[in-house]
Write a protein that holds these residues in place. Structure first.
Motif, PDB file in Angstrom:
ATOM      1  N   TYR A   1       0.836  -1.200   0.000  1.00  0.00           N
ATOM      2  CA  TYR A   1       0.000   0.000   0.000  1.00  0.00           C
ATOM      3  C   TYR A   1       0.871   1.250   0.000  1.00  0.00           C
ATOM      4  O   TYR A   1       1.935   1.287   0.630  1.00  0.00           O
TER       5      TYR A   1
ATOM      6  N   PRO B   1       0.503   5.769   0.264  1.00  0.00           N
ATOM      7  CA  PRO B   1      -0.442   6.818   0.675  1.00  0.00           C
ATOM      8  C   PRO B   1      -1.347   7.293  -0.457  1.00  0.00           C
ATOM      9  O   PRO B   1      -2.511   7.646  -0.220  1.00  0.00           O
TER      10      PRO B   1
ATOM     11  N   ARG C   1      -5.026   5.970  -0.967  1.00  0.00           N
ATOM     12  CA  ARG C   1      -6.063   6.215   0.039  1.00  0.00           C
ATOM     13  C   ARG C   1      -7.462   6.371  -0.580  1.00  0.00           C
ATOM     14  O   ARG C   1      -8.433   5.785  -0.097  1.00  0.00           O
ATOM     15  N   GLU C   2      -7.578   7.134  -1.657  1.00  0.00           N
ATOM     16  CA  GLU C   2      -8.894   7.332  -2.281  1.00  0.00           C
ATOM     17  C   GLU C   2      -9.472   6.002  -2.761  1.00  0.00           C
ATOM     18  O   GLU C   2     -10.659   5.702  -2.545  1.00  0.00           O
TER      19      GLU C   2
ATOM     20  N   ASP D   1     -17.532   7.902   3.608  1.00  0.00           N
ATOM     21  CA  ASP D   1     -16.251   7.724   4.304  1.00  0.00           C
ATOM     22  C   ASP D   1     -16.398   7.010   5.641  1.00  0.00           C
ATOM     23  O   ASP D   1     -15.392   6.652   6.270  1.00  0.00           O
TER      24      ASP D   1
ATOM     25  N   ASN E   1     -13.387   4.694   7.378  1.00  0.00           N
ATOM     26  CA  ASN E   1     -12.731   5.261   8.556  1.00  0.00           C
ATOM     27  C   ASN E   1     -12.753   4.324   9.758  1.00  0.00           C
ATOM     28  O   ASN E   1     -12.048   4.560  10.743  1.00  0.00           O
TER      29      ASN E   1
ATOM     30  N   ALA F   1      -9.029   2.613   6.798  1.00  0.00           N
ATOM     31  CA  ALA F   1      -8.044   3.686   6.936  1.00  0.00           C
ATOM     32  C   ALA F   1      -7.190   3.610   8.200  1.00  0.00           C
ATOM     33  O   ALA F   1      -5.983   3.886   8.132  1.00  0.00           O
TER      34      ALA F   1
ATOM     35  N   ALA G   1      -4.255   1.242   7.565  1.00  0.00           N
ATOM     36  CA  ALA G   1      -3.275   1.792   6.631  1.00  0.00           C
ATOM     37  C   ALA G   1      -2.449   2.889   7.282  1.00  0.00           C
ATOM     38  O   ALA G   1      -1.264   3.060   6.982  1.00  0.00           O
ATOM     39  N   ALA G   2      -3.076   3.647   8.197  1.00  0.00           N
ATOM     40  CA  ALA G   2      -2.363   4.739   8.866  1.00  0.00           C
ATOM     41  C   ALA G   2      -1.448   4.244   9.977  1.00  0.00           C
ATOM     42  O   ALA G   2      -0.323   4.727  10.134  1.00  0.00           O
TER      43      ALA G   2
END
Length: 205
Positions: free
Chosen positions: A11, A13, A16-17, A41, A45, A49, A52-53
């Motif tokens: 992955y 950044p 993200r979309e 979203d 979220n 996400a 991934a963060a």
């Protein structure tokens, strides 16, 4: 001239979309959930996400035509992830998605309640399976081996981090997903009062 084959890669950044899009378009028993949630979203979220963060080294995508069409992500240690989610991820969402002050009356309110209760991920019966994952692939790319490739990459990465076993939860009604998990070596884990979900686990080797 033939088109390049879909690519499995870590992955990035800039995915993200696409990550958000895949999550909501597979969020209703594997099908499109955009009609169920006014804010598209919301599901990403919660279920995509933050992984991934917080643990990008465990996030992989299948790219086709320059865009991610599927992903796998998760954590090597659920308890540690819950702590980081509450301390580092949830504060940035609390204003946009305030905790419901009443019994949830819609799917969106149910999901928002889940967002504010990360401790729900700590289930005693899953203690021997400390890692967990989420995997989603657009329907256009099913039945082509991409799910297996994503799973193999994720399990290898978990094993390198020393995580010996992993679990996931799937809606009991999602028989197609369950069949895939059975094929890639998962077995059912008995969890009392699991409601509409089934818990599955396997070793990372």
């Amino acid at each position: 001239m033939t088109s390049p084959s879909p690519l499995l890669r870590p992955y990035r950044p800039e995915d993200r979309e696409a990550l958000f899009d895949i999550c909501v378009r597979t969020g209703h028993v594997g099908e499109d959930a955009r009609h169920l949630y006014p804010d598209p979203d919301l599901l990403p979220n919660i279920f995509a996400a933050p992984y991934a963060a917080l643990e990008p080294e465990l996030a992989f995508v299948v790219e086709d035509g320059g865009r991610a069409v599927g992903y796998i992500l998760g954590t090597a240690d659920t308890a540690s992830f819950v702590d980081r989610y509450r301390a580092e991820w949830l504060p940035g969402l609390a204003e946009r998605y305030p905790a419901p002050g009443r019994q949830p009356a819609s799917r969106a309110e149910e999901m928002t309640a889940l967002m504010h209760a990360p401790e729900r991920m700590i289930v005693p019966e899953l203690a021997d399976y400390p890692a967990h994952l989420h995997i989603d692939l657009l329907p256009t790319h099913h039945r082509a081996g991409h799910g297996r490739r994503l799973m193999a990459a994720f399990l290898d990465a978990l094993n390198e981090q020393g995580a010996k076993a992993v679990h996931l939860s799937t809606l009991t009604a999602n028989t197609r997903a369950r069949a895939f998990y059975d094929r890639v070596g998962f077995h059912e884990i008995a969890v009392p009062d699991a409601g509409t979900v089934t818990y599955l686990g396997r070793s990372t080797q």
